[in-house]
Design a protein around this motif. Sequence first.
Motif: not given
Length: 658
Positions: A216-217, A220, A265-266, A464-467, A469
């Motif tokens: 994962s980025t 995370i 990423a999320s 959740k992530s701001s990356q 996808s």
Amino acid sequence: MLANHQGAVEEDPVALLQASHAVAQQSQVKTEEQIAAEQVWYGSEKVWLVYKDGFSLATVVKTEPGSLPEGKVKIRLEHDGTILDVDEDDIEKANPPSYDRSEDLASLLYLNESSVMHCLRQRYGGNLIHSYAGPNIVIINPLSTPSMYSEKVMHMFKGCRREDTAPHVYAVAQSAYRNLLTTRQDQSIVLLGKSGSGKTTNCQHLVQYLVSIAGSTGKIFSAEKWQAVYTILEAFGNSSTAMNTNASRFSHIVSLDFDQAGQVASASIQTMLLEKLRVSRRPEAESTFNIFYYMMAGADSTLRTELHFNHLAENSAFGIFPQSKPEDKQRASQQFTKLQAAMKVLGIAAEEQKALWLVLGAIYHLGAAGATKAGRKQFARHEWAQKAAYLLGCTLEELSSSIFKHQAKGLQHSTSFRGGPDEVGQGEGSGSKVTALECLEAMASGLYSEIFTLVISLINRALKSSQHSLCSLLIVDTPGFQNPRLAQQQRGATFEELCHNYTQERLQTLFHERTFIQELERYKEENIELALDDIESSTSLSVAAIDQASTQALVRTLSRTDEARGLLWLMEEEAAGGSEESMLERLFRYYGTAQGETKGASLLLKGEKPHLFLLGHSHGTDWVEYNAQGWLSHAKHNPATQNAATLLQDSQKYDSKI
């Protein structure tokens, strides 16, 4: 497709899988001796004799033409040499022994139920619990799982193609991941099976494999984080049922979102069909949600004092009592400690956790307060209701009004359970037939629904992530098919069980279409002739009996027509003044056995008692008896349910926490 079984023996899983796959590959290249042995097998015409409790291997005995009645065949049973005359329909062709442990059931020379079961049994006897069935996989889960899911096994499948390795749930995950990377399109994996067959466990295996192998980025998503997610879901969404001691009582979809590099990423979890009414009412001998037992056993002295748990009630309208066996209490206490640790891993603050415990404590006290059975609608034991009001941050009067008074602030109309407003049931008049206990149950289920929604949002906040996808992989996990009679329970199935069975059947339809219908259409497009037995329609008639819409479905109306529509539509219509009896009467008129038809012609039969009916799921192969008593209450909106959200919003305790 999953099933559950006992008796697997532990051994090195990597060596086992590699050896079995090597043997399977070798069996595709046969020696002259093996070819000769198979020719002898075919010449002797081996068959399976199918009977009520199973099947036995037999040899067809050649007879003179006309010596047996038409449709009969003479066989000799292999195990004892008995000679029998049987119906042709009761025998199925058997495959040579070289096919006994075929990795793919679709590769069997003779594909019939007995041969499939024999192959699965032979593989299971060799600790091979995974088998392919064309593009699908069948998993027979042992009750004590061997080390088939270790990190060592995980790395065995990394980067491999399906044909390079033995069947495994990790191979399914790897195949979906490979497709996602090569096509840059969303993928999905759907888990199907009866309740207790291991769907949720395998859902966890799939997620852990994908997160571990893809990475994962910024790292995370750790295995610890996903373990925490499922610890929380199990506490708030699972309970003990007749078919499974730790059954999921909700459906969920896990979405893993991958970036350009193929890393996670999320992620997010979407839930639906929570059995929220289980908090206050459930079948006999089944439990409420796990979290209540964990909390009652594991809360420390400070929390017990805050929740007013130092003296627990002897009576509860919701049947929520602490566990009686010391070992169960100890296990529940350990689970509460594990749950708190999991919440910490996901960054759920102590104040947020406390808000959850307060509402859960309030639900417990509402059960202890109970409701009057006659006369004015009110609490039966006001001292317990006062404790609930305190934990909810409102006055006793506000709580009582929210539950028992139907002219609640902001409620102009009721809401149909299929969605959208209707003109039925405004004000106190429509609620006059609703009992005080039903109002209390509506508040409790409403509060629990709010809590569950909050828990899911807290989990998603951590995932959740701001990356950015690129595409997603979805994993669908639902409560399994359930039939109380299979668990020796002498009761009709509930509306919630109908919903879960319907969901399973809808997913089976998807499986059928993807596995058979689409393949046959492709054959037709390429002008390939294929001689096959008639393949049944992908949708069972039992599905239509549940959800068939009339042509007027797009026009929202409660006017009655003679056009057939399914149970869900009938419930909505009959809720406006009808009864369960009138609902079933119409259902049988549309889908029951017509005059002069045999019972087998219908997938809907009347039960021996009022309110009981039988539905033949999966083209009549899974018959379940349902008890429709009280079902129309699911189609009626009780304002107390919506008032639960209003109570929490206006609470003096939760402004900073929820």
